[in-house]
Write a protein that holds these residues in place. Structure first.
Motif, PDB file in Angstrom:
ATOM      1  N   LYS A 189       0.829  -1.175  -0.165  1.00  0.00           N
ATOM      2  CA  LYS A 189      -0.214   0.085  -0.094  1.00  0.00           C
ATOM      3  C   LYS A 189       0.874   1.185  -0.046  1.00  0.00           C
ATOM      4  CE  LYS A 189      -3.965   2.270   2.379  1.00  0.00           C
ATOM      5  NZ  LYS A 189      -3.230   3.690   1.974  1.00  0.00           N
ATOM      6  N   LYS A 190       2.115   1.180   0.753  1.00  0.00           N
ATOM      7  CA  LYS A 190       2.775   2.316   0.788  1.00  0.00           C
ATOM      8  C   LYS A 190       3.348   2.498  -0.739  1.00  0.00           C
ATOM      9  CE  LYS A 190       4.818   1.627   5.665  1.00  0.00           C
ATOM     10  NZ  LYS A 190       5.759   1.681   6.361  1.00  0.00           N
ATOM     11  N   CYS A 191       3.862   1.422  -1.258  1.00  0.00           N
ATOM     12  CA  CYS A 191       4.375   1.652  -2.700  1.00  0.00           C
ATOM     13  C   CYS A 191       3.470   2.109  -3.817  1.00  0.00           C
ATOM     14  CB  CYS A 191       4.611   0.158  -3.029  1.00  0.00           C
ATOM     15  SG  CYS A 191       6.345  -0.511  -2.365  1.00  0.00           S
ATOM     16  N   TYR A 192       2.093   1.648  -3.492  1.00  0.00           N
ATOM     17  CA  TYR A 192       0.892   2.139  -4.459  1.00  0.00           C
ATOM     18  C   TYR A 192       0.895   3.653  -4.135  1.00  0.00           C
ATOM     19  CZ  TYR A 192      -0.187  -2.963  -4.868  1.00  0.00           C
ATOM     20  OH  TYR A 192      -0.320  -4.268  -5.499  1.00  0.00           O
ATOM     21  N   ASP A 193       0.826   3.999  -3.238  1.00  0.00           N
ATOM     22  CA  ASP A 193       0.564   5.498  -2.805  1.00  0.00           C
ATOM     23  C   ASP A 193       1.791   6.250  -3.240  1.00  0.00           C
ATOM     24  OD1 ASP A 193      -1.703   4.805  -1.747  1.00  0.00           O
ATOM     25  OD2 ASP A 193      -0.990   4.812   0.594  1.00  0.00           O
ATOM     26  N   ALA A 194       3.060   5.822  -3.201  1.00  0.00           N
ATOM     27  CA  ALA A 194       4.241   6.572  -3.596  1.00  0.00           C
ATOM     28  C   ALA A 194       4.265   6.631  -5.014  1.00  0.00           C
ATOM     29  CB  ALA A 194       5.540   5.785  -3.095  1.00  0.00           C
ATOM     30  N   ILE A 195       3.853   5.471  -5.822  1.00  0.00           N
ATOM     31  CA  ILE A 195       3.731   5.415  -7.273  1.00  0.00           C
ATOM     32  C   ILE A 195       2.697   6.606  -7.756  1.00  0.00           C
ATOM     33  CG2 ILE A 195       3.238   4.139  -9.351  1.00  0.00           C
ATOM     34  CD1 ILE A 195       4.535   1.655  -7.957  1.00  0.00           C
ATOM     35  N   LYS A 196       1.416   6.377  -7.050  1.00  0.00           N
ATOM     36  CA  LYS A 196       0.382   7.269  -7.339  1.00  0.00           C
ATOM     37  C   LYS A 196       0.825   8.743  -7.311  1.00  0.00           C
ATOM     38  CE  LYS A 196      -3.665   4.338  -6.306  1.00  0.00           C
ATOM     39  NZ  LYS A 196      -4.446   3.977  -5.385  1.00  0.00           N
ATOM     40  N   ARG A 197       1.680   9.088  -6.182  1.00  0.00           N
ATOM     41  CA  ARG A 197       2.064  10.500  -6.128  1.00  0.00           C
ATOM     42  C   ARG A 197       3.084  10.922  -7.082  1.00  0.00           C
ATOM     43  NH1 ARG A 197       2.436   8.775  -0.572  1.00  0.00           N
ATOM     44  NH2 ARG A 197       4.727   8.571  -0.607  1.00  0.00           N
ATOM     45  N   MET A 198       3.956   9.868  -7.518  1.00  0.00           N
ATOM     46  CA  MET A 198       5.075  10.227  -8.419  1.00  0.00           C
ATOM     47  C   MET A 198       4.247  10.515 -10.040  1.00  0.00           C
ATOM     48  SD  MET A 198       8.252   7.909  -7.579  1.00  0.00           S
ATOM     49  CE  MET A 198       7.555   6.327  -6.697  1.00  0.00           C
ATOM     50  N   LEU A 199       3.358   9.446 -10.390  1.00  0.00           N
ATOM     51  CA  LEU A 199       2.573   9.664 -11.537  1.00  0.00           C
ATOM     52  C   LEU A 199       1.797  11.034 -11.374  1.00  0.00           C
ATOM     53  CD1 LEU A 199       1.755   6.168 -12.200  1.00  0.00           C
ATOM     54  CD2 LEU A 199       3.480   7.313 -13.257  1.00  0.00           C
ATOM     55  N   ALA A 200       1.036  11.241 -10.270  1.00  0.00           N
ATOM     56  CA  ALA A 200       0.352  12.491 -10.270  1.00  0.00           C
ATOM     57  C   ALA A 200       1.339  13.896 -10.298  1.00  0.00           C
ATOM     58  CB  ALA A 200      -0.326  12.623  -8.986  1.00  0.00           C
ATOM     59  N   ASP A 201       2.558  13.663 -10.191  1.00  0.00           N
ATOM     60  CA  ASP A 201       3.596  14.759 -10.591  1.00  0.00           C
ATOM     61  C   ASP A 201       4.197  14.785 -12.013  1.00  0.00           C
ATOM     62  OD1 ASP A 201       4.991  16.995  -9.350  1.00  0.00           O
ATOM     63  OD2 ASP A 201       6.703  15.691  -8.994  1.00  0.00           O
ATOM     64  N   ASN A 202       3.514  14.072 -12.792  1.00  0.00           N
ATOM     65  CA  ASN A 202       4.007  13.906 -14.154  1.00  0.00           C
ATOM     66  C   ASN A 202       5.220  13.173 -14.320  1.00  0.00           C
ATOM     67  OD1 ASN A 202       2.804  14.496 -16.745  1.00  0.00           O
ATOM     68  ND2 ASN A 202       4.091  16.350 -16.832  1.00  0.00           N
ATOM     69  N   ARG A 203       5.361  12.420 -13.537  1.00  0.00           N
ATOM     70  CA  ARG A 203       6.998  11.535 -13.709  1.00  0.00           C
ATOM     71  C   ARG A 203       6.505  10.562 -14.662  1.00  0.00           C
ATOM     72  NH1 ARG A 203       9.062  11.724  -7.561  1.00  0.00           N
ATOM     73  NH2 ARG A 203      10.896  10.576  -8.663  1.00  0.00           N
ATOM     74  N   THR A 204       7.797   9.997 -15.249  1.00  0.00           N
ATOM     75  CA  THR A 204       7.466   8.850 -16.047  1.00  0.00           C
ATOM     76  C   THR A 204       7.957   7.640 -15.439  1.00  0.00           C
ATOM     77  OG1 THR A 204       7.946  10.389 -18.184  1.00  0.00           O
ATOM     78  CG2 THR A 204       8.411   7.965 -18.581  1.00  0.00           C
ATOM     79  N   MET A 205       7.360   6.384 -15.568  1.00  0.00           N
ATOM     80  CA  MET A 205       7.696   5.164 -15.227  1.00  0.00           C
ATOM     81  C   MET A 205       7.773   4.026 -16.067  1.00  0.00           C
ATOM     82  SD  MET A 205       6.216   3.310 -11.663  1.00  0.00           S
ATOM     83  CE  MET A 205       6.723   4.868 -10.701  1.00  0.00           C
ATOM     84  N   VAL A 206       8.688   3.269 -16.004  1.00  0.00           N
ATOM     85  CA  VAL A 206       8.511   1.815 -16.815  1.00  0.00           C
ATOM     86  C   VAL A 206       8.737   0.832 -15.723  1.00  0.00           C
ATOM     87  CG1 VAL A 206       9.535   0.497 -18.390  1.00  0.00           C
ATOM     88  CG2 VAL A 206       9.982   3.150 -18.797  1.00  0.00           C
ATOM     89  N   LEU A 207       7.715   0.111 -15.837  1.00  0.00           N
ATOM     90  CA  LEU A 207       7.506  -0.974 -14.773  1.00  0.00           C
ATOM     91  C   LEU A 207       7.560  -2.390 -15.151  1.00  0.00           C
ATOM     92  CD1 LEU A 207       6.327  -1.689 -11.984  1.00  0.00           C
ATOM     93  CD2 LEU A 207       4.171  -1.209 -12.664  1.00  0.00           C
ATOM     94  N   VAL A 208       8.216  -3.468 -14.513  1.00  0.00           N
ATOM     95  CA  VAL A 208       8.259  -4.784 -14.841  1.00  0.00           C
ATOM     96  C   VAL A 208       7.385  -5.556 -13.692  1.00  0.00           C
ATOM     97  CG1 VAL A 208       9.450  -6.781 -15.208  1.00  0.00           C
ATOM     98  CG2 VAL A 208      10.139  -4.818 -16.593  1.00  0.00           C
ATOM     99  N   SER A 209       6.501  -6.052 -13.852  1.00  0.00           N
ATOM    100  CA  SER A 209       5.725  -6.945 -12.880  1.00  0.00           C
ATOM    101  C   SER A 209       4.966  -7.996 -13.390  1.00  0.00           C
ATOM    102  CB  SER A 209       4.744  -6.031 -12.207  1.00  0.00           C
ATOM    103  OG  SER A 209       3.918  -6.706 -11.251  1.00  0.00           O
ATOM    104  N   HIS A 210       4.966  -9.221 -12.664  1.00  0.00           N
ATOM    105  CA  HIS A 210       4.218 -10.430 -13.163  1.00  0.00           C
ATOM    106  C   HIS A 210       2.805 -10.332 -12.523  1.00  0.00           C
ATOM    107  CE1 HIS A 210       8.075 -12.515 -13.669  1.00  0.00           C
ATOM    108  NE2 HIS A 210       7.410 -12.831 -14.470  1.00  0.00           N
ATOM    109  N   SER A 211       2.386  -9.134 -12.082  1.00  0.00           N
ATOM    110  CA  SER A 211       0.806  -8.801 -11.443  1.00  0.00           C
ATOM    111  C   SER A 211       0.118  -8.132 -12.588  1.00  0.00           C
ATOM    112  CB  SER A 211       1.119  -8.172 -10.248  1.00  0.00           C
ATOM    113  OG  SER A 211      -0.226  -7.879  -9.987  1.00  0.00           O
TER     114      SER A 211
END
Length: 275
Positions: A189-211
């Motif tokens: 949940k902490k990770c999800y919240d942190a990622i949401k904040r970063m994306l809301a700040d118009n930052r770019t992310m490339v993600l690898v996940s099996h989920s």
């Protein structure tokens, strides 16, 4: 049109199969010059002719089976691996979290690693000091462990501390490899919240996940990599659908093959008896 922050053109990298290695004294003593323990083999291209652009504020998921080059692609974007063909241009500072050990030195303590890795990513000593307690609290490192060498940490502890540190960076580009697979619900949940904040700040992310749920939660786009090639660049749902369809087809082919073999006659008359 805005310039892409990540631009790959004909990207490819090769690894040497059965790469020749230096022989140990023990091997030289036992075998002399009669035996090469690892002869030179052919080259293997885990990725080849990969081209794409990623714009500011996008969250892109890389989709594919294990061993298809997803993590290798992230490492080329980060500059950890140098391509043998093509080029990748990254316009902006990158915050990478690419492997379970989080780039830490196993001989140093958690505190020393935060100071070292943080400084390598441009954090000043003052900023590290100000953010240190917050980093440790986010990572949920138990009392006493932060001053122990990280070789005593579990892989989950390393990733938690690594993500807690990297998430403090203000870099515009973040590369994340399987971090969300580690940790309990509270940490996720902490990770999800942190990622949401970063994306809301118009930052770019490339993600690898099996989920799939994590990919659909954050990504607006998917790159489907199969057999070393980029076979689909589309919205994340279409990329996942294509991947799942290929996995299903492979499983059905494997199931059908033994059934066909059982049906084959063992004799020339087709009835299991010799003619």
């Amino acid at each position: 049109m805005a310039e892409p922050v990540i631009e790959a053109r004909g990207l490819g990298i090769k690894f040497a199969m059965n790469r020749r290695r230096k022989r140990s004294l023990r091997e030289m003593f036992i075998h002399g010059n009669k035996r090469d323990p690892n002869p030179t083999g052919s080259d293997f291209w885990p990725l080849r002719d990969i081209s794409f652009e990623i714009g500011q504020g996008e969250c892109v998921g890389i989709v594919g089976k294990n061993g298809t080059g997803k993590s290798t692609l992230l490492k080329m974007i980060a500059g950890v691996l140098i391509p043998d063909e093509g080029s990748v241009e990254v316009r902006g500072k990158v915050a990478p979290l690419l492997e379970l050990r989080a780039g830490f030195n196993d001989q140093l303590t958690g505190r020393e690693n935060v100071q070292l890795v943080g400084s390598l990513h441009g954090m000043s000593p003052k900023m590290i000091e100000e953010k240190f307690d917050e980093i440790v609290e986010f990572a949920n490192i138990r009392e006493g462990y932060i001053d122990m060498p990280v070789r005593h940490y579990s892989s989950g502890m390393k990733v938690r501390l690594g993500f807690a540190l990297i998430s403090q960076l203000q870099h515009p580009i973040m590369l994340v490899d399987e971090v969300l697979a580690v940790g309990d619900k509270a940490f996720k949940k902490k990770c999800y919240d942190a990622i949401k904040r970063m994306l809301a700040d118009n930052r770019t992310m490339v993600l690898v996940s099996h989920s799939e749920s994590d990919l659909k939660r954050f990504c607006n786009r998917g790159l489907y990599v199969r057999d070393g090639a980029l076979v689909l660049d589309s919205d994340i749902q279409s990329a996942l659908d294509a991947y799942n369809a290929d996995v299903k087809a492979e499983q059905e082919a494997k199931t059908a093959k033994p059934a066909e073999e059982k049906k084959k006659p063992t004799g020339e008359d087709g009835n299991g008896k010799a003619a």
